[in-house]
Design a protein around this motif. Sequence first.
Motif, PDB file in Angstrom:
ATOM      1  N   MET B   1      37.054 -42.027 -22.961  1.00 29.82           N
ATOM      2  CA  MET B   1      35.641 -42.261 -22.620  1.00 29.82           C
ATOM      3  C   MET B   1      35.347 -41.791 -21.202  1.00 29.82           C
ATOM      4  O   MET B   1      36.097 -41.999 -20.279  1.00 29.82           O
ATOM      5  N   LYS B   2      34.180 -41.181 -21.022  1.00 30.18           N
ATOM      6  CA  LYS B   2      33.803 -40.648 -19.719  1.00 30.18           C
ATOM      7  C   LYS B   2      32.771 -41.545 -19.060  1.00 30.18           C
ATOM      8  O   LYS B   2      31.919 -41.083 -18.336  1.00 30.18           O
ATOM      9  N   LEU B   3      32.864 -42.812 -19.366  1.00 29.15           N
ATOM     10  CA  LEU B   3      31.804 -43.704 -18.895  1.00 29.15           C
ATOM     11  C   LEU B   3      31.554 -43.682 -17.389  1.00 29.15           C
ATOM     12  O   LEU B   3      30.423 -43.653 -16.964  1.00 29.15           O
ATOM     13  N   PRO B   4      32.632 -43.660 -16.572  1.00 28.38           N
ATOM     14  CA  PRO B   4      32.373 -43.716 -15.138  1.00 28.38           C
ATOM     15  C   PRO B   4      31.502 -42.566 -14.653  1.00 28.38           C
ATOM     16  O   PRO B   4      30.616 -42.747 -13.844  1.00 28.38           O
ATOM     17  N   ARG B   5      31.776 -41.355 -15.180  1.00 29.08           N
ATOM     18  CA  ARG B   5      30.954 -40.241 -14.736  1.00 29.08           C
ATOM     19  C   ARG B   5      29.569 -40.330 -15.376  1.00 29.08           C
ATOM     20  O   ARG B   5      28.609 -39.809 -14.861  1.00 29.08           O
ATOM     21  N   LEU B   6      29.560 -40.988 -16.505  1.00 30.93           N
ATOM     22  CA  LEU B   6      28.298 -41.137 -17.212  1.00 30.93           C
ATOM     23  C   LEU B   6      27.363 -42.092 -16.471  1.00 30.93           C
ATOM     24  O   LEU B   6      26.145 -41.959 -16.519  1.00 30.93           O
ATOM     25  N   LEU B   7      28.001 -43.024 -15.765  1.00 31.87           N
ATOM     26  CA  LEU B   7      27.189 -44.082 -15.157  1.00 31.87           C
ATOM     27  C   LEU B   7      26.107 -43.568 -14.205  1.00 31.87           C
ATOM     28  O   LEU B   7      24.948 -43.884 -14.367  1.00 31.87           O
ATOM     29  N   PRO B   8      26.503 -42.729 -13.207  1.00 32.28           N
ATOM     30  CA  PRO B   8      25.441 -42.224 -12.326  1.00 32.28           C
ATOM     31  C   PRO B   8      24.378 -41.474 -13.109  1.00 32.28           C
ATOM     32  O   PRO B   8      23.193 -41.582 -12.810  1.00 32.28           O
TER      33      PRO B   8
ATOM     34  N   LEU C 187      37.684 -51.518 -15.616  1.00 31.47           N
ATOM     35  CA  LEU C 187      36.410 -52.029 -16.122  1.00 31.47           C
ATOM     36  C   LEU C 187      35.999 -51.308 -17.394  1.00 31.47           C
ATOM     37  O   LEU C 187      35.664 -51.920 -18.401  1.00 31.47           O
ATOM     38  N   TRP C 188      36.060 -49.969 -17.338  1.00 32.24           N
ATOM     39  CA  TRP C 188      35.588 -49.217 -18.504  1.00 32.24           C
ATOM     40  C   TRP C 188      36.610 -49.224 -19.628  1.00 32.24           C
ATOM     41  O   TRP C 188      36.245 -49.352 -20.796  1.00 32.24           O
ATOM     42  N   LYS C 189      37.898 -49.078 -19.247  1.00 33.73           N
ATOM     43  CA  LYS C 189      38.914 -48.932 -20.297  1.00 33.73           C
ATOM     44  C   LYS C 189      39.207 -50.252 -21.011  1.00 33.73           C
ATOM     45  O   LYS C 189      39.408 -50.285 -22.205  1.00 33.73           O
ATOM     46  N   ILE C 190      39.253 -51.320 -20.258  1.00 34.39           N
ATOM     47  CA  ILE C 190      39.758 -52.573 -20.828  1.00 34.39           C
ATOM     48  C   ILE C 190      38.672 -53.639 -20.975  1.00 34.39           C
ATOM     49  O   ILE C 190      38.516 -54.260 -22.012  1.00 34.39           O
TER      50      ILE C 190
END
Lengths: 307, 430, 279
Positions: B1-8, C187-190
Amino acid sequence: MKTLLRGDAVSARRPYERPYQAYLYILPGFVIYLVFVLWPIVSTVRYSLTEWTGFTTPRYVGLANYERLAKDEFFWNALGNNAFFVLFYTILPILVALLLTSLMTRRHLRGMTIFRVGLFVPQVMSAVVVGIIWRWMFDYRGPLNSFLREIGLTELARPWLGDFTWAPYAAGLVGTWVEYGLCMVLFIAGVQSISDELYDAARVDGANLWHEFRHVTLPGLQQQLLVAFVVTFIAALRVFDLVFVLTRGGPGRETQVVSMLIYERAFEYHEVGYGAAMALVMTVLIVSVSAITFYVQSRREERENAR
Amino acid sequence: MKLPRLLPILLVVALVSAGALPLSSPAVAQEQITLVVWDNWTRDAEQEMIEILNDEFEAAHPGVTIKRATYATDDLTNILPLELSSDSGPDVTMINQGYSGMGALVEAGLLLPLNDYADKYGWWDRYAMGLHSRNSFSADGKQFGVGNLYGVSNTAEVVGVYYHRSIFEEQGLEIPKTLAEMEALMDKLLEAGITPIVFGSLDGWPAIHEFSVLQGVYITLEELDAFMYRLENGTFDTEANLKAAQKLVEWVDKGYFSPGFAGMDYDGATFGAFLNQEGAMWITGNWMTGSIIEELGDEAVGFFAFPSEQEGVPAIVPGGVGLAYGIRAGTKYPDLAAEYIDLVTGPRAAELLFERGFFPATALDPALLTPGTLTADVFDVWQAVNKANAVGHWLDWTAPNIAANIQELMGKQVTPEEFVADVEAEYRGG
Amino acid sequence: MRVKRRQQAFTYGVLIFFLLIAIMPFVGNILTSFKAKTELSRGLFTLPEQWRTQNYVNAWEGARFNDFFVNSVIVVVPVVVVSTLCSLLSGYAFGLISFPGERLLLLVIVLGLMAPTEAVIIPLWHLMDRLGLRDSYWALILPQIGLSFSFGTFWMRAHFKNMPRDLIDAAVVDGCNTSPFSPRNVLWKILLPLSGPALMSLVVLVFMWTWNEFFLVLVVGGTDYRTLPVGLALLRGRYSADVPVMAAASTIVSLPVIVIYLLFQRSFIRGMISGAVKA
């Protein structure tokens, strides 16, 4: 069981390694909060030292507003009413919500969706409607009084919301009716994150509903209880709409609350400075109680972690 | 998942999606004039009336667009001071009277004095001078009822007694001409097992009218004006107010009002109880006329002026003019604004109002009325009290908390003497 | 077995009792919304003589819902999305990281819940005026993000405090880290996959509060950015209101919140199942 739930103090240190990162996580929301919520609050503190209509130039008056407040019997009367409402807005809703949550979450019951949605409905309804409906429920010829007459308690029938003795209780109960839904949502979400293994273990031990509640659900909901307590306590002290639509603060001043006075001062008398002073005293009260609650809670956590 | 980059990205998308929306209303072409008007016309019939007038105004003034916004009265009163103090505020607005409404605005210099326009357009002749004083303040906003004119109203308001014609006929009752006759009539109704007066005090303000009509029996207009306008001799501590308070308590004791009135609200319980003939009379304002006609027709219910102690001498009854149209001091188009006010408070507006069951403040052609209807009754009452200079006041303009005091009085929490003293104390304090 | 059945009966008994108290007034409101004014004093739970759908038409038009519905959606969506995201982040920090000034900062953030709107609104109006944001969607969106952030932080903190910490330790051993900028963040992974119920309940509450907000919208929203509750207020006349039409309008306003709750409470249950499998 305890370790499974919270870990012990040593292993819990992992995410603490780089504490400065915490600020980065908080920053985005905090910037918006700082400008659009905190700054107006700080301004309110400033304005509480002025005489100000809200639309002209404020005039510095020192602590005059606070001196006036100390002698304002209506303010103290209203604050007393708020304190009375804590029972109905905070304590009773939490108890009711705990009961309903413990009944609903651990069992596979038919019709669960109906219960969960139906029980949340009071929280959703707009205050105006809550007012219309409950005014009718409490009316002299309304359902409650009809019921009392039916069972032979005719002398108890009365116009509840207009009764100088009973109006605060009637208005308070409507508050319970609205607020428990909020607590319930918080508790249901909280129970979901309690590990099933704890419940399974309790069941293997032959625990009944009460034991399960006492030894698994309640300890697992400590954090949610803290949130529910603080939020509903704030609701009790800040209440406006809900009482206004029921009684307008009457009869006389029996259900008048501080927010009504603040509103009256700020928007009817154009004494924003004085209103700000009232607001500030109340906020300090809320903050003190919340701070004590936080403190007690974190002491308890430390004790438990140390165990 | 690329959520962190997705967040901004998500954050930006959310903010931009909000930001892409127009930040202000669509700009109008340069040579066009937009007149911003705020009013209180919230009901369908009222909206229809004002839209017709606005269309007519725009047709007569090419290049002028009226941008209209509506507020409920309390909401309008809440935000007007802030909005009038900014450049983007309304050019023309309806204003609630009294110290906390118009008075505060005048004091802050937010309203334009209208005297010159009143001379120019002949507004003074629209209705009695005593009614113009309700829209008047001294230039510093401290003195109510004198000085400059800051608003013009287009509706009239008067409190009187609605009654069911059928109940009066069945019981062989006549419209009472004196207070004694009124009380005798109510005793008769009680004997017949009928509640004389439908009333509910849960909302607070309706109780003011109940007290006011009795006050009007005993008080003189000079005394009342002095209190309302905070003149030097203004006081609540008078024989008349004490008598009125005692009479009100007596009426409560005799059971003239709906049982359980303390728990009845106005819109639902009281109105419903009157419609269903759960009582013979209802003491309230002419603003309910349209709603009553809508439910029961124009002939089932009549309206009479609350009687005084002496036949032929009208009692002072609470009433006055509705919200007033005024002009923001900082407006760029004061003349145009005045012209607009002339239209919406003038004869054309009166005609449209009357067609829709409202009562214009200006004189009206009696030929429009059908005798024996509720409309005609209400109009007669208004004419009579207006002619006799017996139009009283809304007490809460000067005593904003008086409703709570009257609830305490009617709930037997205080004696009439204490009631008068309490109101007086607040009057002195505030 | 008998004990179990008795428990079951007790459970149903209590739930049905509360369910009745909870929804009876709502049912009464719906019945009222179809009645004529003359029927009001006859009782809340009587059936309407005639089902007047016209009340709904009048409500829709009288409160100008056509105009205001769009505004409500435009305001509520960014408020819910942004404040949920921000609260997730800050809740994680407060719940799982120990840092200097933690308690004070938390109290400062929760302060937003405590100050009475009636007092804060006039300074807010002047702030918006100075920033040139008054009479815009921003005036409605930004303060409500701030207010929701107060509650959201507090709530997500409570949630993360309850998280089993050896889960995080295990994740870190597996190569996850705690840097906010790293894709291998704990946070995102777990934690996120385990936060379904807490997040969903936050979304429902923030949606509801924003959807129902009246006073803020009235004062700082100007005339072009009104939302549904302000429309609802238009139905009040100077001295009286049409109760059945009010009831109809309120039903219309509350429906979206009930629908949202219905949708999300289904994922509550799904969240429970997936959480149970993972934990």
